[in-house]
Design a protein around this motif. Structure first.
Motif, mmCIF file in Angstrom:
data_model
loop_
_atom_site.group_PDB
_atom_site.id
_atom_site.type_symbol
_atom_site.label_atom_id
_atom_site.label_comp_id
_atom_site.label_asym_id
_atom_site.label_seq_id
_atom_site.Cartn_x
_atom_site.Cartn_y
_atom_site.Cartn_z
ATOM 1 N N GLU A 86 -31.629 110.193 59.211
ATOM 2 C CA GLU A 86 -31.569 111.121 58.069
ATOM 3 C C GLU A 86 -30.716 110.599 56.926
ATOM 4 O OE1 GLU A 86 -30.770 111.937 61.193
ATOM 5 O OE2 GLU A 86 -32.356 113.332 61.804
ATOM 6 N N CYS A 89 -33.969 106.899 53.269
ATOM 7 C CA CYS A 89 -35.322 107.349 52.911
ATOM 8 C C CYS A 89 -36.204 107.445 54.150
ATOM 9 C CB CYS A 89 -35.970 106.349 51.964
ATOM 10 S SG CYS A 89 -35.140 106.218 50.389
ATOM 11 N N ARG A 90 -36.991 108.506 54.207
ATOM 12 C CA ARG A 90 -38.026 108.681 55.248
ATOM 13 C C ARG A 90 -39.307 108.981 54.495
ATOM 14 N NH1 ARG A 90 -35.884 112.708 59.784
ATOM 15 N NH2 ARG A 90 -37.214 111.397 61.090
ATOM 16 N N ILE A 91 -40.202 108.004 54.445
ATOM 17 C CA ILE A 91 -41.435 108.149 53.677
ATOM 18 C C ILE A 91 -42.475 108.778 54.614
ATOM 19 C CG2 ILE A 91 -43.088 106.919 52.183
ATOM 20 C CD1 ILE A 91 -40.188 106.468 51.262
ATOM 21 N N PRO A 92 -43.212 109.793 54.121
ATOM 22 C CA PRO A 92 -44.112 110.541 55.012
ATOM 23 C C PRO A 92 -45.100 109.672 55.809
ATOM 24 C CG PRO A 92 -43.898 111.667 52.923
ATOM 25 C CD PRO A 92 -43.157 110.369 52.773
ATOM 26 N N ASP A 93 -45.427 108.477 55.352
ATOM 27 C CA ASP A 93 -46.369 107.657 56.136
ATOM 28 C C ASP A 93 -45.696 106.961 57.322
ATOM 29 O OD1 ASP A 93 -44.940 105.548 55.069
ATOM 30 O OD2 ASP A 93 -46.534 104.846 53.743
ATOM 31 N N GLY A 94 -44.447 107.286 57.574
ATOM 32 C CA GLY A 94 -43.788 106.770 58.775
ATOM 33 C C GLY A 94 -42.691 105.745 58.515
ATOM 34 N N GLU A 96 -39.216 104.430 57.769
ATOM 35 C CA GLU A 96 -37.838 104.932 57.825
ATOM 36 C C GLU A 96 -36.923 103.758 57.526
ATOM 37 O OE1 GLU A 96 -37.876 106.514 61.794
ATOM 38 O OE2 GLU A 96 -38.495 108.486 61.055
#
Ligand SMILES: Cc1cc2nc3c(=O)[nH]c(=O)nc-3n(C[C@H](O)[C@H](O)[C@H](O)COP(=O)(O)O)c2cc1C
Length: 197
Positions: A86, A89-94, A96
């Motif tokens: 957390e 950045c955590r990009i929605p396509d996976g 991290e």
């Protein structure tokens, strides 16, 4: 890239022959400052660096290194690199990014150590849970690596035969063509491959 930088990159090696000579606080602070100058996604600075110099804490940590990391028992200072997903950045396509960011910070630190004539050797060979407890690292953090610091030792007598050989061996890398392709991804990828040690 200047001549100077590539030669520093080239002279950094994961060497194991170190002495127990202390490393002063000012030097350790310089290493931490170098780490903290690393880039990170959205400037999140996900690295949390615990510098261990206290002899009592150091010896507790050293109890939990894997056998092959016996050489690190001489280290006068160890840096623990920790983070959690957390914090970056955590990009929605996976994608991290926290491990990537911490890796860049660790590399800065290791290069600065090299510049100062020190060995800075990252290791994954340790028991994470007890070391996290010793250092009060929260359970939801990942203890990514320990960076073993030390002054270089001239005497390699304390190393195993295998490690004595590696200490003076030339750099071992795949040919550049194995890891680099131009304009498209042009690699033969095995169907399943494990790179675990
Ligand atoms: C994430 C990571 C984990 C590593 N773990 C260990 C380890 O547990 N013990 C060890 O002796 N070396 C460890 N190394 C050092 C590598 O073996 C070394 O970097 C690699 O052989 C290349 O050698 P060089 O750094 O001298 O170019 C680790 C390096 C990295 C980046």
């Amino acid at each position: 890239m200047s001549e100077h930088l590539i030669s520093s990159i080239d002279s950094r090696r994961a060497r194991r022959a170190i002495t127990d000579q202390p490393i002063d606080r000012e030097t350790l602070t310089q290493l931490l400052q170098a780490a903290h100058l690393a880039p990170s996604c959205a400037n999140n600075q996900p690295w949390r660096l615990v510098i261990v110099k206290d002899e009592c804490v150091l010896s507790q940590i050293k109890e939990h290194l894997t056998g092959g990391n016996y050489w690190a028992r001489l280290s006068p200072a160890i840096i623990a690199v920790a983070s959690r997903v957390e914090l970056d950045c955590r990009i929605p396509d996976g994608r991290e990014y926290y491990l990537f960011g911490c890796g860049m910070a660790a590399m800065n630190l290791m290069l600065q150590a090299t510049e100062l004539g020190l060995i800075a050797h990252p290791i994954a060979g340790f028991k994470s849970r007890p070391i996290k407890e010793i250092l009060d690292i929260p359970a939801d953090f990942t203890l990514i690596a320990l960076i073993i610091l030390g002054h270089p030792a001239q005497d390699h007598g304390g190393l195993s035969e295998k490690h004595r050989g590696e200490e003076t061996a030339s750099r071992d890398r795949r040919p550049l063509s194995d890891v680099l392709s131009w304009n498209r991804f042009d690699f033969v990828v095995p169907e399943s491959d494990s790179a675990s040690p």
